[in-house]
Design an enzyme around this catalytic site. Structure first.
Site, short mmCIF file in Angstrom:
data_model
loop_
_atom_site.label_atom_id
_atom_site.label_comp_id
_atom_site.label_asym_id
_atom_site.label_seq_id
_atom_site.Cartn_x
_atom_site.Cartn_y
_atom_site.Cartn_z
CE1 TYR A 37 -3.05 -3.00 0.29
CE2 TYR A 37 -3.50 -2.42 2.56
CZ TYR A 37 -3.73 -3.23 1.47
OH TYR A 37 -4.62 -4.27 1.57
CB SER A 182 -13.87 -4.94 -1.51
OG SER A 182 -12.65 -4.33 -1.81
CB ALA A 190 -20.94 2.51 -0.21
#
Length: 315
Positions: A37, A182, A190
């Site tokens: 990340y 997820s 969402a």
């Protein structure tokens, strides 16, 4: 992940720090990062933001997928895993990571060798538990035979149901936690996606289900989901999270966000009762043959070992 890369524009550090500390203030007890990340920047962010509150949360990170000299690397060898763990410890400013996942399966290396490296890291006190990500039931069982696996992480939501083929049951049988990443389908469940006008660098711009012409069809299906949420006084994200949490006592939902308001909305799921009939309706809403487009591009799918659904289309 989305505090350092993958979705939209990375937020200013002050906002990311505030979000992480608010999460802890509100009772979140696990923070999930990875060497990949932001090329290690996400682990450094956690160091600066919350490691002074280390006793308040379980710290999870991942190895095998990494950034080496600015390039993505997939290396499940024992030497690479050991080196990756050491780099993560340094970036996080700690001598111990509670849960270390093999981020993806390196098919060139026996899973037994990769898990063995994690077992030796446990013996050395560097990590506490073994985790796997996006791996098949067979691989999970092979890994578990080398060292007990604490958690398996895979994408799972009302829209992405691959773990139901075998992984959910395998985790239940072996006493392994299943961590659903997820769980709101990268924002699609969402209310966050209405078109494919993504910001530069947003990974959804390359994912077949999230771009034209497939997206229009999929958003038509999502409209029914949104209506079901409204009918029971929940937001779409809350309905998605409640559905994931209903799949078994061993299932943990792992939503990500850059927004404190969305964080609060997600956590309010725990106080938002959803009727069983609504959860059952959601269960039947997204059959794989109805969703248009493959889950991943071909290069991304090549790193995924989770079982395919019957008739699932690949890029």
């Amino acid at each position: 992940m989305n505090l350092s890369h993958a979705y939209d524009v990375t937020p200013p550090e002050a906002e990311a720090v505030a979000l992480l500390n608010t999460a802890l203030d509100l009772g979140v007890t696990m923070l999930d990062t990875a060497a990949l990340y932001g090329g290690g920047e996400n682990e450094k962010l956690l160091n600066r933001a919350v490691m002074h509150r280390r006793a308040e949360f379980t710290l999870a990170s991942k190895c095998v997928l990494d950034m080496i000299d600015g390039k993505r690397s997939l290396d499940g060898s024992a030497a690479a895993i050991t080196a990756s763990i050491d780099r993560s410890l340094a970036r996080l400013g700690t001598d111990h990571i509670d849960l270390m996942y093999l981020h993806r399966l390196d098919k060139a290396v026996p899973i037994e060798e990769s898990v063995g490296a994690l077992a030796r890291a446990i013996e050395a006190g560097k990590i506490g538990m073994v985790g796997l990500s996006e791996m098949s039931a067979e691989t999970i069982r092979r890994a578990h035979a080398v060292h007990p696996v604490a958690a398996v992480q895979s994408e799972y939501s009302p829209l992405v149901r691959n773990p139901e083929v075998a992984v959910l049951e395998t985790c239940r049988d072996l006493g392994i936690a299943f961590v659903a990443f997820s769980p709101v389908a990268r924002g699609m469940l969402a209310g966050a996606i209405r078109d494919d006008a993504y910001k530069p660098g947003d990974i959804r711009a390359t994912m077949p289900r999230f771009i034209a012409p497939q997206l229009a069809h999929n958003l038509d299906l999502v409209a029914a989901f949104d209506a079901a949420a409204a009918d029971v006084g929940a937001t779409p994200a809350q309905l998605a999270l409640a559905w994931v949490l209903s799949r078994g006592p061993h299932v943990i939902a792992l939503p990500g966000t850059r927004s404190i308001a969305h964080l609060e909305e997600d956590l309010a799921t725990l106080a938002t009762p959803i009727p069983a009939a609504t959860l059952a309706a959601v269960d039947a809403m997204f059959a794989i043959h109805e969703i248009a487009g493959p889950r991943y591009t071909a290069p991304m799918q090549a790193m995924i070992e989770t079982e395919l659904l019957p008739g699932e289309v690949l890029a």
